[in-house]
Design an enzyme around this catalytic site. Structure first.
Site, PDB file in Angstrom:
ATOM      1  N   HIS A  44       7.855  42.361  11.529  1.00 14.57           N
ATOM      2  CA  HIS A  44       7.921  44.444  11.001  1.00 14.57           C
ATOM      3  C   HIS A  44       8.639  44.105  10.681  1.00 14.57           C
ATOM      4  O   HIS A  44       9.076  46.058  10.438  1.00 14.57           O
ATOM      5  CB  HIS A  44       7.909  44.960  12.791  1.00 14.57           C
ATOM      6  CG  HIS A  44       6.121  45.277  13.105  1.00 14.57           C
ATOM      7  ND1 HIS A  44       5.736  43.603  13.202  1.00 14.57           N
ATOM      8  CD2 HIS A  44       4.865  45.500  12.635  1.00 14.57           C
ATOM      9  CE1 HIS A  44       4.439  43.170  13.654  1.00 14.57           C
ATOM     10  NE2 HIS A  44       3.884  44.898  14.105  1.00 14.57           N
ATOM     11  N   VAL A 171      12.731  48.140  27.075  1.00 20.25           N
ATOM     12  CA  VAL A 171      11.855  48.900  25.976  1.00 20.25           C
ATOM     13  C   VAL A 171      11.201  48.352  25.937  1.00 20.25           C
ATOM     14  O   VAL A 171      10.889  46.672  25.483  1.00 20.25           O
ATOM     15  CB  VAL A 171      12.284  48.584  24.644  1.00 20.25           C
ATOM     16  CG1 VAL A 171      12.145  49.534  23.629  1.00 20.25           C
ATOM     17  CG2 VAL A 171      13.849  49.574  24.845  1.00 20.25           C
TER      18      VAL A 171
END
Length: 334
Positions: A44, A171
């Site tokens: 990504h 996260v």
């Protein structure tokens, strides 16, 4: 090959300037793409740059478009991305959700008509750096069959949760498919098989071969039928809250564009018990760390922990990058 962080950021900045992004947007996108790759998420990060440029060339990403507030309901807002760059729109809406959370305790921005936000975890780290808990998600084009179905009708709808923590933010950044399609393509570029089945082949058999899975993009939902249901729920929430396009509508287009996203932030400092919060987080982390590994040398991690380790290593040694992808980026730069 390995590229220094500063070099990657400079090359991408010049590339985005070439494609008529403002200096501010070019600098920010170059940093986000580079930081994503620095953190080991090439799928990504740098790998997404050539497809992103094709979207710009085809007019699917509108270089000058800005996300705008469409409706306001107290601490909840709807925004329209006007088909601008997904990274810029997502960062703007995350910042707005943070502002609302710090004013009201909780803030939510639902965004429609936007483009791929690249690594969703970027905005989780952004919220955590600002001292906010975040819950973020997006819908996508159809790329997974609903459980028991043959053709793709649901999206792998990335889901992010972040929690600020002084010793390192927590996260969670995950697609609702066993592997994101960017990650599957990453394995393809390296000429490797997936470590576990990641989708179906032409014979309707589960496969770990990236080529076979990418042929028709039929990914495997996490948790099988549970992931299928979760994908549908996230699509419903994003579509309803943003008053935007669903996975169904996105799938009617030739390319994935006009997705719907949700940015929910909570400001935990309002509780005035930061020390207690840190203790509770560390209690959970310490308890899960303190377990005998199944295999000698293994260890357990909390979400985001390995990202911090990868980031430090790549800053020191350079970022591993596919030579093919890097060459493609340089050719775009000219």
């Amino acid at each position: 090959m390995q590229i220094p962080f500063e070099q990657m950021q400079d090359v991408l900045y010049r590339l985005f300037i070439k494609y008529n992004f403002t200096e501010e947007k070019a600098r920010y996108m170059a940093r986000v793409f580079s930081e994503t790759t620095l953190d080991g998420v090439n799928s990504h990060g740098i790998n997404r740059v050539p497809p992103f440029i094709k979207y710009v060339e085809n007019g699917l990403v509108k270089v000058d478009a800005e996300a705008e507030k469409a409706e306001k309901f107290g601490s909840i807002e709807r925004w329209d991305g006007n088909f601008g760059p997904g990274i810029i729109n997502a960062a703007k809406c995350t910042n707005r959700a943070i502002e609302l959370a710090k004013r009201h305790g909780m803030g939510m921005v639902a965004l429609r008509n936007t483009n791929h936000w690249m690594r969703g975890g970027t905005y989780g780290w952004q919220a955590a750096d600002a001292g906010c808990i975040s819950i973020l998600f997006t819908n996508t084009k159809p790329n997974m069959p609903p459980w028991g179905g043959k053709d793709s009708r649901i999206g792998n709808n990335p889901f992010i949760v972040s929690i600020p923590r002084e010793q390192g933010h927590v996260v969670l950044d995950m697609a609702i498919s066993q592997f994101s399609f960017g990650k599957i393509n990453d394995y393809k570029l390296r000429g490797e098989k997936l470590p576990y089945p990641g989708g179906w082949d032409d014979n309707n058999e589960l496969s770990n071969d990236p080529e076979k899975i990418l042929l028709k993009e039929r990914g495997l939902p996490i948790g099988y039928w549970k992931g299928s249901a979760l994908s549908m729920i996230l699509d419903m929430l994003a579509t309803l809250l943003a008053a935007g396009d669903s996975t169904y509508k996105i799938g009617l287009k030739e390319q994935e564009t006009g997705v719907s996203q949700v940015f929910l932030c909570i400001y935990p400092d309002l509780f005035n018990d930061k020390n207690i919060q840190e203790r509770l987080l560390n209690e959970i982390i310490d308890y899960t760390h303190d377990v005998d590994p199944m295999h000698p040398g293994d260890k357990t991690y909390y979400p985001g922990e390995r990202t911090l380790e990868t980031r430090a290593g790549n800053l020191k040694n350079g970022i591993p990058v596919s030579e093919e992808v890097w060459q493609e980026v340089l050719e775009l730069l000219g």
